[in-house]
Design an enzyme around this catalytic site. Structure first.
Site: not given
Lengths: 233, 192
Positions: A154, A159, A105, A157, A144
């Site tokens: 995870r 958000h 991120y 995906h 990640y």
């Protein structure tokens, strides 16, 4: 003002509970007391109307920061925002954010040892059209690791945050990708009891929006709470 | 008949995508508010009293006349939406110490169930890592004792817990309203 059309409450097992022990962070952040059920008043059946004025051209393209292209697999994510009656929700503001292709991120607190991509924004927004349609161009996010459990990763995906017509229809969710082997091990995905409801968070490969020689399309329709047909007192 | 899409947590990096709508001062640039600006300060803490540094607070409120900027409010005139007027929406991330701060105005009373008037209030939503779906609550005002006593929504809250929804006046023009997610002094949350 005694007759306000109420937005329906979701069927109980199609939504997660607040405490889900396999997802450790819920343990101290979930209320102990039961929520107090109240009717929706004017305060809940209204909500901020953002509309197209809040979105600039290009806000739905996450792949270009300056002049260079972001690294990774380009994808087109599109779908419709509908209510429970299948009616389109126009002017719904959609905000998205995600990791880059390497699973990192663009955030100072993300310590994952994967490269940042200076040409990937990792966030975008758009507004649905009169038919409830939306579209983003982005990069397929990477998986990640996270410290929730031993060898926790995870699934890939994106958000999503949505404002529909009312505060009662506010929704934050995540879109997952078909065939991801991490889904069955992910407590955030698995927190939803109803399997069909859970699987509706998985996008489908979409040839209609796939651009030949350029980007695969994924379709992700989102359903917001609908109003009861008959106003309740 | 479709089913609403399932809720998921915003995760720890929510600010990446959601900061574009941040609004800590709802009065900014608005000359005709018909009300005095107020400051609301608070802190979000978890079941061990630890601050929540990776959260977000959203609020939605009526203007000083008690009118929501929304076509479903009978008092709202659509022409108004063209001019700069009070939006009623605020959003801030929580700080490293779990705190949040808004500058806004006190809303007027709005219609409630059964023909009643609701006491002035803010509708508040909380988002954070570890919350699988957002929490809804309300903030009421300390100088509205009589209206609060008659408020239909507050009357559904056990008397001993009502104070969690009422801000404290610190005496310096700042209202203090803390949010406790779990345990002793737990804030009342609503299923709307």
């Amino acid at each position: 003002m005694t007759h306000l059309a109420q937005y329906r409450r979701p069927f109980w097992n199609t939504q997660p509970g607040y405490r889900f022990d396999p997802y450790g962070s819920t343990q101290l952040r979930s209320p102990n007391e039961a929520l107090i059920v109240v009717p929706q008043t004017l305060s809940e059946i209204t909500g901020p109307a953002f509309g197209a004025a809040f979105v600039r051209q290009g806000d739905n393209d996450l792949t270009r920061v300056a002049s260079a292209d972001a690294i990774g697999e380009r994808i087109i994510v599109s779908g419709r925002v509908l209510d429970e009656n299948g009616r389109p929700v126009p002017d719904a503001l959609i905000e998205i954010w995600q990791a880059n292709a390497a699973g990192r991120y663009l955030h100072k607190r993300d310590q994952h040892d994967a490269p940042l991509d200076p040409n990937f924004r990792g966030e975008g927004r758009t507004v649905t059209d009169a038919q409830g349609r939306y579209q983003f161009k982005t990069i397929k996010p990477g998986a990640y690791p996270w410290g929730n459990h031993y060898n926790g990763w995870r699934p890939q995906h994106i958000h999503f945050s949505l404002f529909g017509r009312a505060y009662a229809t506010r929704l934050v969710t995540q879109m997952y990708f078909p065939g991801d082997p991490l889904l069955e091990f992910d407590p955030i995905f698995q927190c939803i009891q109803d399997v069909k409801a859970r699987n509706r968070l998985i996008a489908t490969l979409d040839w209609e929006t796939t651009v030949p020689e350029y980007a695969l399309g994924y379709r992700f329709d989102i359903v917001l709470r609908g109003r009861n047909a008959t106003p309740l007192e | 008949m479709l089913y609403p899409t399932t809720s998921q947590t915003v995760g720890p990096y929510l600010h990446i995508g959601l900061s574009g709508l941040n609004c800590a001062d709802l009065t900014a640039g608005l000359p005709h508010l018909e009300a005095t600006a107020i400051v609301i300060e608070g802190r979000v803490t978890d079941g061990q009293g630890n601050p929540v540094p990776d959260g977000m607070v959203e609020l939605w409120q009526a203007d000083a006349r008690g009118v929501y900027r929304h076509p479903d409010d009978p008092g709202f005139a659509s022409a108004e939406s063209q001019s700069a007027s009070f939006t009623g929406f605020g959003r801030v991330p929580t700080e490293p110490d779990g705190s949040f701060r808004f500058t806004t105005i006190k809303p007027g009373p709005v219609a409630g169930p059964d023909g009643s008037q609701q006491a002035p209030h803010l509708v508040v939503s909380l988002f954070m890592r570890g919350l699988l779906k957002h929490l809804s609550t309300r903030m009421y005002f300390p100088d509205e004792t009589r209206a609060n006593e008659q408020d239909w929504i507050l009357s559904k809250v056990p008397a001993a817990r009502r104070e969690t929804l009422i801000a404290h006046d610190t005496g310096s023009g700042i209202l203090r309203w803390n949010v406790v997610l779990q345990g002793s002094g737990e804030t009342v949350f609503f299923d709307i």
